[in-house]
Motif scaffolding. Structure first.
Motif, PDB file in Angstrom:
ATOM      1  N   ASN A  90       0.946  -1.073  -0.204  1.00 17.08           N
ATOM      2  CA  ASN A  90       0.000   0.102  -0.399  1.00 17.08           C
ATOM      3  C   ASN A  90       0.843   1.627  -0.434  1.00 17.08           C
ATOM      4  N   PRO A  91       0.102   2.345  -0.879  1.00 17.98           N
ATOM      5  CA  PRO A  91       1.639   3.676  -0.401  1.00 17.98           C
ATOM      6  C   PRO A  91       1.091   4.304   0.766  1.00 17.98           C
ATOM      7  N   ASP A  92       0.931   3.560   1.780  1.00 16.74           N
ATOM      8  CA  ASP A  92       1.005   4.277   3.009  1.00 16.74           C
ATOM      9  C   ASP A  92       2.061   3.669   3.691  1.00 16.74           C
ATOM     10  N   GLY A  93       2.723   2.101   3.411  1.00 14.08           N
ATOM     11  CA  GLY A  93       3.461   1.906   4.216  1.00 14.08           C
ATOM     12  C   GLY A  93       3.680   0.122   4.423  1.00 14.08           C
ATOM     13  N   THR A  94       1.773   0.259   4.586  1.00 14.35           N
ATOM     14  CA  THR A  94       1.218  -0.835   5.393  1.00 14.35           C
ATOM     15  C   THR A  94       0.793  -2.100   3.908  1.00 14.35           C
ATOM     16  N   GLY A  95       0.431  -3.094   4.198  1.00 12.39           N
ATOM     17  CA  GLY A  95       0.076  -4.325   2.941  1.00 12.39           C
ATOM     18  C   GLY A  95       0.643  -5.130   2.659  1.00 12.39           C
ATOM     19  N   SER A  96       0.538  -6.240   2.794  1.00 14.45           N
ATOM     20  CA  SER A  96       1.425  -7.321   2.106  1.00 14.45           C
ATOM     21  C   SER A  96       2.250  -7.069   0.600  1.00 14.45           C
ATOM     22  N   THR A  97       3.155  -8.017   0.274  1.00 14.91           N
ATOM     23  CA  THR A  97       2.726  -8.513  -0.783  1.00 14.91           C
ATOM     24  C   THR A  97       3.252  -9.733  -1.585  1.00 14.91           C
ATOM     25  N   GLY A  98       2.636  -9.821  -3.130  1.00 18.08           N
ATOM     26  CA  GLY A  98       2.657 -10.824  -3.675  1.00 18.08           C
ATOM     27  C   GLY A  98       3.331 -11.049  -4.663  1.00 18.08           C
ATOM     28  N   VAL A  99       4.610 -11.525  -5.107  1.00 14.51           N
ATOM     29  CA  VAL A  99       4.792 -11.781  -6.427  1.00 14.51           C
ATOM     30  C   VAL A  99       5.180 -13.097  -6.761  1.00 14.51           C
ATOM     31  N   ASP A 100       5.045 -13.076  -8.181  1.00 14.97           N
ATOM     32  CA  ASP A 100       5.315 -15.077  -8.673  1.00 14.97           C
ATOM     33  C   ASP A 100       6.208 -14.853  -9.300  1.00 14.97           C
ATOM     34  N   ASP A 101       7.325 -14.591  -9.040  1.00 13.64           N
ATOM     35  CA  ASP A 101       7.850 -15.257  -8.398  1.00 13.64           C
ATOM     36  C   ASP A 101       9.086 -14.647  -7.134  1.00 13.64           C
ATOM     37  N   ALA A 102       9.779 -13.681  -7.421  1.00 17.63           N
ATOM     38  CA  ALA A 102      10.504 -12.662  -6.765  1.00 17.63           C
ATOM     39  C   ALA A 102      11.057 -11.395  -7.003  1.00 17.63           C
ATOM     40  N   ALA A 103      11.201 -10.121  -6.636  1.00 20.93           N
ATOM     41  CA  ALA A 103      11.700  -8.775  -5.959  1.00 20.93           C
ATOM     42  C   ALA A 103      12.721  -8.680  -6.159  1.00 20.93           C
ATOM     43  N   LEU A 104      13.756  -8.021  -6.885  1.00 21.52           N
ATOM     44  CA  LEU A 104      15.077  -7.543  -6.509  1.00 21.52           C
ATOM     45  C   LEU A 104      14.878  -5.402  -6.265  1.00 21.52           C
ATOM     46  N   VAL A 105      15.391  -5.364  -4.923  1.00 20.93           N
ATOM     47  CA  VAL A 105      15.243  -3.976  -5.309  1.00 20.93           C
ATOM     48  C   VAL A 105      16.725  -3.774  -4.980  1.00 20.93           C
ATOM     49  N   TRP A 106      17.180  -2.890  -6.295  1.00 19.88           N
ATOM     50  CA  TRP A 106      18.392  -2.462  -5.936  1.00 19.88           C
ATOM     51  C   TRP A 106      18.742  -1.273  -6.151  1.00 19.88           C
ATOM     52  N   VAL A 107      18.917  -0.885  -4.813  1.00 17.41           N
ATOM     53  CA  VAL A 107      19.847   0.669  -5.405  1.00 17.41           C
ATOM     54  C   VAL A 107      20.807   1.146  -6.059  1.00 17.41           C
ATOM     55  N   VAL A 108      20.968   0.776  -7.211  1.00 15.19           N
ATOM     56  CA  VAL A 108      21.943   1.720  -8.329  1.00 15.19           C
ATOM     57  C   VAL A 108      22.842   2.183  -8.135  1.00 15.19           C
ATOM     58  N   LYS A 109      23.031   3.445  -7.802  1.00 16.73           N
ATOM     59  CA  LYS A 109      23.880   3.760  -7.437  1.00 16.73           C
ATOM     60  C   LYS A 109      23.153   5.001  -5.967  1.00 16.73           C
ATOM     61  N   ARG A 110      24.198   4.590  -4.907  1.00 15.42           N
ATOM     62  CA  ARG A 110      23.398   5.938  -3.695  1.00 15.42           C
ATOM     63  C   ARG A 110      24.287   6.865  -3.732  1.00 15.42           C
ATOM     64  N   PRO A 111      23.785   8.056  -3.250  1.00 15.56           N
ATOM     65  CA  PRO A 111      25.329   9.304  -2.956  1.00 15.56           C
ATOM     66  C   PRO A 111      26.712   9.445  -2.638  1.00 15.56           C
ATOM     67  N   ASP A 112      26.672   8.191  -2.147  1.00 11.87           N
ATOM     68  CA  ASP A 112      28.090   7.912  -1.971  1.00 11.87           C
ATOM     69  C   ASP A 112      29.061   7.125  -3.440  1.00 11.87           C
ATOM     70  N   GLY A 113      28.221   6.796  -4.417  1.00 15.76           N
ATOM     71  CA  GLY A 113      28.820   6.107  -5.020  1.00 15.76           C
ATOM     72  C   GLY A 113      28.416   4.256  -4.929  1.00 15.76           C
ATOM     73  N   THR A 114      28.111   3.725  -3.546  1.00 12.42           N
ATOM     74  CA  THR A 114      28.485   2.824  -3.593  1.00 12.42           C
ATOM     75  C   THR A 114      26.549   2.149  -3.687  1.00 12.42           C
ATOM     76  N   SER A 115      26.561   0.733  -4.025  1.00 17.85           N
ATOM     77  CA  SER A 115      25.618   0.365  -4.368  1.00 17.85           C
ATOM     78  C   SER A 115      25.123  -1.066  -3.449  1.00 17.85           C
TER      79      SER A 115
END
Length: 935
Positions: A90-115
């Motif tokens: 949910n857009p308020d930070g609540t609510g479960s998630t369901g994906v068939d089969d997987a989700a990758l959350v990747w911070v490609v570049k952080r302010p310090d250049g790391t990921s």
């Protein structure tokens, strides 16, 4: 209450999981997604200072797939300050998630250049899909702008799907109040009103065999004089807009009224003034003479911006530019100094690389509603052709040389803009024309092609358009509309061997005026809307997106997508002396009118002409009655082209239908039926001549040969390896032979099997086929660019940034990658040390094109400098390069004498000293795995 709610939640979750285990896989997915939407009602919520949601998806229904497929990739930036980052349903930070089969959350570049990244799997060993409660992913983020990518992918195969997914910044600080930067609206061609600056008596050739006489009183608004535009006839009143042959001077003295044409841009003005902007206080318009060389607008726009900055006290402005106005703005920010005046630029349907519609306007004239003016006025095609002949800005709207890199005939969705299959300029060059051939054709046809010179100079922007000089550029692209992609001049041969001319048009994806890739070129931030070109500056998704971005709102409005909309529908056309009219079930009409104008009253339809060919675009929305009305004796062809997802999937042809000057006929087209319509012409019943699918063609034309290039693909159409060339020729009667040459015809080879080109550089490959009927294809040409040599590195101190740089790019610790135009890469391992007034660098190793790593001898490049505290001027500059066992190079600058003293000490040789005037910068160079110095 919270404890009770959580207990209920846990019990319900366990119960559902037990039930789900016994379900078929598709039912499991549906059950999980349903559960995901139910559970948030039960979960407790915490009070937050501010909650900022970032939408990943609003849900993807279950569908079959193949194993391992990535079915969603979303990229966006998150300006993280504090609080928690929650991966939730949910857009308020609540609510479960369901994906068939997987989700990758990747911070490609952080302010310090790391990921950093985290993967959530929902497949439970491919046994069943389970959901997850909101996940805290705060550890992935650092304060500042984080570049984020989220991927949803399959592991087990069979099905994919997802619930709604959000990244939510909870307990975030309240966003700062929105402070408006002044906004400028720049219109497209025809968007600025023009008036005569003095009493003018016009008595000149009208362009169609006569003379037009008219008296224009001083200050009369000629563009747009809607009263004159509404009169029937040839619209010769607008001859006063013509430019002289030099493209610089006008035939009459015209000036700006200071207003935009309301029929095109009042909607945009109303939109922004209705969004808390105030006209001439923080919202401004920039009229300009759209007939002239667009490069001349740079200084005028700079004056306008300077005035606005003085008036408002703002340091920068924002710009929203429609169509040609985007070229005006891109030309302005190409100047690095002037670009500092602009914060954000939005281009709406801008033909960055040009559009085939200008070619049509130049040679044939066009039905001008709504192609160029985007209003409710109509002009005779002959008048459009007359006015546009000497307009430099018009040539700047023509397909540029870079356009041909993207629309190069590689497939049906990317055709060359002009195909001369009947040699209309009699120069023995036929086929789809490249840029140079197209210029030659227009020259041979008597057009003022000297104006291509300022156009090509202007389009030098194309080579560096992605360099925005710090301006945040967003391209908003109209898509899902049938758009002119190619003008076709061809012929048929009768039994007497006479060539019968026939004109045709091919449609591709775009906004009905500008092809997709031309409008999207030149920015990494591209959004797509399903709007026509003339609708983009009106109240709708495009301007809603502009409004959100200007307000710092990351939400993408309805009707805006990260992917282009596809176009679907049917084009009907007639060729030769006959008119066509189409009526829908509500009796709405699209087609010509008795007074010579036309109308397109069927929703979603359009009407267009190309000399005696007429084209009507129809949405796939039911039944249409099509009526035919002869204009002369002879015969005509009728074509029905069906488009599905941008592809011409079927063409129904009715060829050589005989008619008299009084013939009439009709048929019914059912877009939902697979059966082709039967025509009734006078007393004749006409069945289809042939139904084509794919790339099938009549054998009245030469065979068609395509070329396939195989090799390691680099960038910008370069190859990084040898290239294998494979020809494929098709024809109804079969292919006799295919020939090719690499030396412009000195040696001609007969193709028998794929062959390899190894020579680096640009090779010109010419080829043709001959069919078994003896039809010879005119030679085609393919440019093959090969570059197998990786770039070398150059380290040098930048006086402006006061940093050591490698090939002009900032140095960061670790691996530096240098890429040349072809995509060859050189990787360096570096150790920079940056201290106040001191720069130091060592290159540890180097590798080319992912080859073996070469360790380099100990080396050091050190720079010390001193600046005057008051003036910031350079007072001292010491540079030292040491390569162990090889050489040492030192340079010291004396600002008083404006001299640089250079000490050179090579291994085994005496030290040498040189003095040079001015500041001399040392260079540390790589050369095939070795280090060298220079200055």
């Amino acid at each position: 209450m919270h404890i009770l709610a959580i207990a209920c939640y846990v019990l319900l979750k366990l119960k559902i999981l037990i039930i789900i285990k016994s379900m078929p896989r598709i039912l499991k997915l549906l059950a999980i997604i349903s559960a995901v939407f139910l559970f948030p009602v039960i979960l407790p919520q915490s009070a937050v200072a501010a909650t900022i949601p970032y939408t990943i998806t609003t849900g993807i229904p279950g569908q079959s797939t193949t194993s391992g497929a990535t079915f969603l990739t979303v990229n966006f930036n998150i300006d993280y300050r504090s609080g928690q980052m929650i991966f939730s349903g949910n857009p308020d930070g609540t609510g479960s998630t369901g994906v068939d089969d997987a989700a990758l959350v990747w911070v490609v570049k952080r302010p310090d250049g790391t990921s950093a990244s985290i993967t959530f799997r929902y497949d439970n060993g491919c046994a069943f899909i389970s959901h997850k409660p909101p996940q805290n992913v705060t550890s992935l983020f650092k304060p500042g702008v984080n570049q984020v990518q989220v991927k949803l992918f399959d592991i087990c195969g069979v099905y994919i799907g997802s619930s709604s997914l959000y990244l939510v910044n909870t307990n975030a600080p309240d966003p700062p109040p929105f402070t408006k930067t002044p906004l400028i609206l720049i219109p497209g061609i025809g968007g600025s009103e023009l008036k005569v600056e003095a009493d003018t008596i016009w008595n000149k050739d009208d362009g169609h065999g006569g003379t037009f006489n008219h008296a224009y009183p001083k200050d009369e608004k000629v563009w747009v004089n809607e009263g004159e535009a509404g009169n029937p006839g040839n619209d010769d009143y607008f001859d006063v807009l013509r430019m002289k042959i030099d493209g610089i001077n006008s035939e009459a003295s015209l000036g700006l009224t200071g207003n935009l044409y309301a029929g095109a841009y009042q909607g945009a003005i109303n939109f922004f003034t209705g969004s808390s902007y105030i006209l001439n206080q923080d919202f401004f318009v920039f009229p300009y003479d759209w007939r002239k060389d667009l490069s001349l607008t740079k200084d005028l726009l700079d004056q306008k911006i300077s005035q606005i900055k003085t008036q408002t006290g703002s340091q920068k402005v924002d710009i929203v530019a429609h169509s040609m106005g985007g070229l005006v703005a891109r030309n302005y920010i190409a100047d690095a100094t002037k670009a500092q005046n602009v914060r954000k630029l939005f281009t709406l349907g801008t033909p960055h690389l040009g559009s085939p519609y200008f070619l049509k306007a130049l040679h044939y004239g066009i039905q001008l509603d709504p192609v160029l003016l985007f209003g409710l006025i109509k002009f005779a095609p002959s008048e459009v052709k007359d006015v546009i002949q000497n307009m430099v800005s018009g040539y700047q709207l023509a397909p540029s040389q870079t356009y041909f890199n993207f629309y190069s005939g590689q497939d049906n969705q990317h055709p060359f803009p002009f195909a001369d299959l009947r040699d209309i300029d009699n120069n023995d060059v036929t086929g789809a024309l490249n840029y140079a051939q197209l210029k030659t054709l227009l020259t041979n046809l008597g057009h003022n092609t000297s104006l291509f010179t300022p156009s090509e100079t202007f389009h030098g922007l194309d080579n560096n358009l992605t360099n925005t000089n710090g301006v945040e550029v967003t391209n908003i692209v109209g898509s899902g509309m049938a758009t002119l992609g190619q003008i076709i001049e061809k012929y048929k041969i009768d039994f007497a061997g006479v060539k019968i001319p026939e004109k045709d048009e091919f449609r591709i994806n775009g906004d009905d005026t500008v092809p997709l890739l031309s409008s999207s070129f030149g920015s990494s931030s591209v959004f797509y809307v399903n709007q026509k070109h003339g609708e983009l500056p009106g109240n709708g998704p495009a301007l809603n997106l502009v409004k959100n971005i200007l307000a710092g709102n990351n939400q993408i409005p309805n009707g805006v997508s990260n992917q282009p909309y596809s176009f679907n529908g049917t084009q009907v056309s007639v060729h030769s002396p006959i008119n066509i009219h189409v009526y829908d079930s509500s009796d709405n009409h699209t087609g010509p009118l008795p007074n010579g104008d036309f109308e397109a009253n069927i929703p979603g339809s359009s009407y267009d002409t190309l000399d005696d060919a007429k084209f009507i675009w129809l949405p796939d929305s039911g039944q249409y009655t099509i009526k035919f009305e002869a204009m002369d004796n002879g015969s005509f062809d009728f074509k029905i082209r069906k488009f599905e997802n941008d592809v011409n999937s079927e063409t129904v042809l009715y060829n050589d239908i005989p008619i008299s000057s009084t013939s009439q006929g009709q048929t019914v087209l059912d877009t939902s039926s697979t059966e082709p319509p039967i025509l009734q012409i006078d007393q004749q019943t006409i069945n289809p001549t042939i139904i084509l699918t794919g790339n099938a063609n009549y054998d009245e034309t030469p065979p068609v040969t395509t070329v396939q290039l195989s090799g390691t693909q680099g960038l910008n159409n370069w190859f990084k390896s040898d290239v294998t060339v494979t020809f494929n020729a098709t024809d109804e009667s079969g292919i006799e032979k295919t020939e090719y040459t690499l030396d412009n015809g000195v040696t001609i080879q007969v193709y028998s099997q794929p062959f390899t080109i190894s020579q680096e550089g640009i090779s010109k490959l010419k080829f043709r086929s001959i069919d078994k009927a003896g039809n010879e294809e005119n030679p085609k040409e393919q440019e093959i660019k090969i570059d197998k040599t990786p770039p070398e590195a150059m380290v040098q101190f930048n006086l402006t940034t006061q940093n050591l740089e490698i090939n002009g790019q900032e140095i960061t610790p670790g691996e530096i990658i240098i890429t040349d135009e072809a995509g060859n890469t050189t990787k360096l391992q570096v150790e920079p040390k940056d201290k106040k007034r001191k720069e130091k660098l060592e290159i540890k190793s180097i590798s080319y094109n992912d080859g073996p790593t070469i360790n380099l001898p100990d080396n050091k490049f050190e720079v010390k400098f001193k600046l005057d505290k008051k003036t910031g001027r350079l007072e001292d500059l010491d540079q030292t390069i040491k390569i162990k066992g090889e050489e040492k190079l030192k340079a010291k600058y004396n600002p008083k004498k404006d001299l640089t003293r250079i000490e050179i000490k090579e291994q085994g040789e005496e030290k040498r000293i040189e003095e040079r005037n001015g500041i001399i910068l040392l260079q540390l160079l790589t050369n095939k795995g070795q280090l060298e110095t220079n200055f």
